[in-house]
Design a protein around this motif. Structure first.
Motif, mmCIF file in Angstrom:
data_model
loop_
_atom_site.group_PDB
_atom_site.id
_atom_site.type_symbol
_atom_site.label_atom_id
_atom_site.label_comp_id
_atom_site.label_asym_id
_atom_site.label_seq_id
_atom_site.Cartn_x
_atom_site.Cartn_y
_atom_site.Cartn_z
ATOM 1 N N UNK A 24 -67.837 -70.880 -23.709
ATOM 2 C CA UNK A 24 -68.041 -71.059 -25.148
ATOM 3 C C UNK A 24 -69.510 -71.343 -25.462
ATOM 4 N N UNK A 25 -70.146 -72.171 -24.625
ATOM 5 C CA UNK A 25 -71.571 -72.464 -24.841
ATOM 6 C C UNK A 25 -72.426 -71.216 -24.639
ATOM 7 N N UNK A 26 -72.112 -70.435 -23.602
ATOM 8 C CA UNK A 26 -72.854 -69.188 -23.382
ATOM 9 C C UNK A 26 -72.627 -68.197 -24.510
ATOM 10 N N UNK A 27 -71.411 -68.168 -25.047
ATOM 11 C CA UNK A 27 -71.118 -67.273 -26.162
ATOM 12 C C UNK A 27 -71.933 -67.643 -27.398
ATOM 13 N N UNK A 28 -71.962 -68.927 -27.731
ATOM 14 C CA UNK A 28 -72.721 -69.372 -28.910
ATOM 15 C C UNK A 28 -74.212 -69.150 -28.698
ATOM 16 N N UNK A 29 -74.693 -69.433 -27.481
ATOM 17 C CA UNK A 29 -76.121 -69.265 -27.195
ATOM 18 C C UNK A 29 -76.534 -67.801 -27.284
ATOM 19 N N UNK A 30 -75.734 -66.908 -26.721
ATOM 20 C CA UNK A 30 -76.061 -65.485 -26.794
ATOM 21 C C UNK A 30 -75.955 -64.961 -28.222
ATOM 22 N N UNK A 31 -75.016 -65.497 -29.017
ATOM 23 C CA UNK A 31 -74.924 -65.096 -30.422
ATOM 24 C C UNK A 31 -76.168 -65.512 -31.201
ATOM 25 N N UNK A 32 -76.701 -66.683 -30.887
ATOM 26 C CA UNK A 32 -77.943 -67.122 -31.533
ATOM 27 C C UNK A 32 -79.099 -66.207 -31.161
ATOM 28 N N UNK A 33 -79.148 -65.783 -29.891
ATOM 29 C CA UNK A 33 -80.215 -64.883 -29.458
ATOM 30 C C UNK A 33 -80.074 -63.503 -30.078
ATOM 31 N N UNK A 34 -78.845 -63.082 -30.371
ATOM 32 C CA UNK A 34 -78.651 -61.802 -31.064
ATOM 33 C C UNK A 34 -79.349 -61.819 -32.417
ATOM 34 N N UNK A 35 -79.258 -62.948 -33.105
ATOM 35 C CA UNK A 35 -79.856 -63.057 -34.437
ATOM 36 C C UNK A 35 -81.360 -63.318 -34.360
ATOM 37 N N UNK A 36 -81.775 -64.121 -33.394
ATOM 38 C CA UNK A 36 -83.170 -64.565 -33.352
ATOM 39 C C UNK A 36 -84.095 -63.618 -32.602
#
Length: 205
Positions: free
Chosen positions: A11-23
């Motif tokens: 879950x943490x990796x999913x949220x972190x990668x989603x943030x990198x998708x946007x940033x």
């Protein structure tokens, strides 16, 4: 214990990668981080026993959609200066849209905590098969109760694919057809020849 640790890890990796998708500033990097998102989401689906959805995420989204995005982004001639100018121009609208989406999420969680929506009682016809896996139960349901709807969906997709091919097919008159018999009957001396070009004269095409 291991299930809880694994859940929080993915879950943490999913949220972190989603943030990198946007940033991410590079669109190619955004698509690569999106692929990481899909893999972590597939791992979470496996943890809850939905292996069919995990397989769909990997095969359909990673293998088709994300790769398509990656090829499209790499083939486009993106002007990053114009992209940044458009981001600054549409920033207020993006903030308003983000506030609306956040309000919808808060409203949805509030409605969920107030009580689930009663949409009717299950009749038991779609119950999973005892002792069988999730994929086998889903396959029995698709090829049993929903067989004709499943086949109709396949026909619709086939018609859409044929229509896309017909619409994009172009007849090129300058391209000659392939003559298999002529190619087989061609002699080696007709295919190649030895040339001795003079110095400074170049090669005759």
């Amino acid at each position: 214990m291991i299930q809880t640790i694994t859940f929080y890890l993915f879950a943490a990796l999913l949220i972190l990668s989603a943030v990198f998708v946007i940033m991410a500033r590079n669109p190619v990097h955004s698509v690569l981080w999106l692929i990481v998102c899909f893999f972590n989401a597939a791992a979470l689906m496996i943890l809850i026993g939905a292996e069919f959805i995990a397989m769909l995420l990997v095969i359909v989204y990673v293998g088709a959609v994300a790769v398509l995005f990656l090829f499209v982004v790499m083939m486009l001639d993106i002007d990053f200066a114009e992209l940044r100018a458009g981001f600054v121009k549409n920033f207020p609208f993006g903030i308003i849209l983000a506030i609306v989406l956040l309000a919808e999420l808060v409203l949805g969680f509030g409605a969920y905590r107030a009580g689930g929506l009663d949409i009717g009682m299950a009749d038991g016809t779609a119950a999973p098969i005892i002792g069988e896996s999730n994929i086998e139960s889903l396959g029995a349901l698709l090829y049993g109760r929903y067989l004709f709807l499943f086949e109709a969906a396949g026909v619709v997709l086939l018609v859409a694919m044929v229509g896309a091919i017909v619409l994009t097919l172009r007849q090129r008159s300058e391209v000659r057809g392939q003559n298999i018999a002529h190619q087989i009957a061609r002699r080696p001396e007709d295919a190649t020849y030895n040339a001795s070009p003079e110095t400074g004269k170049g090669v005759r095409l």
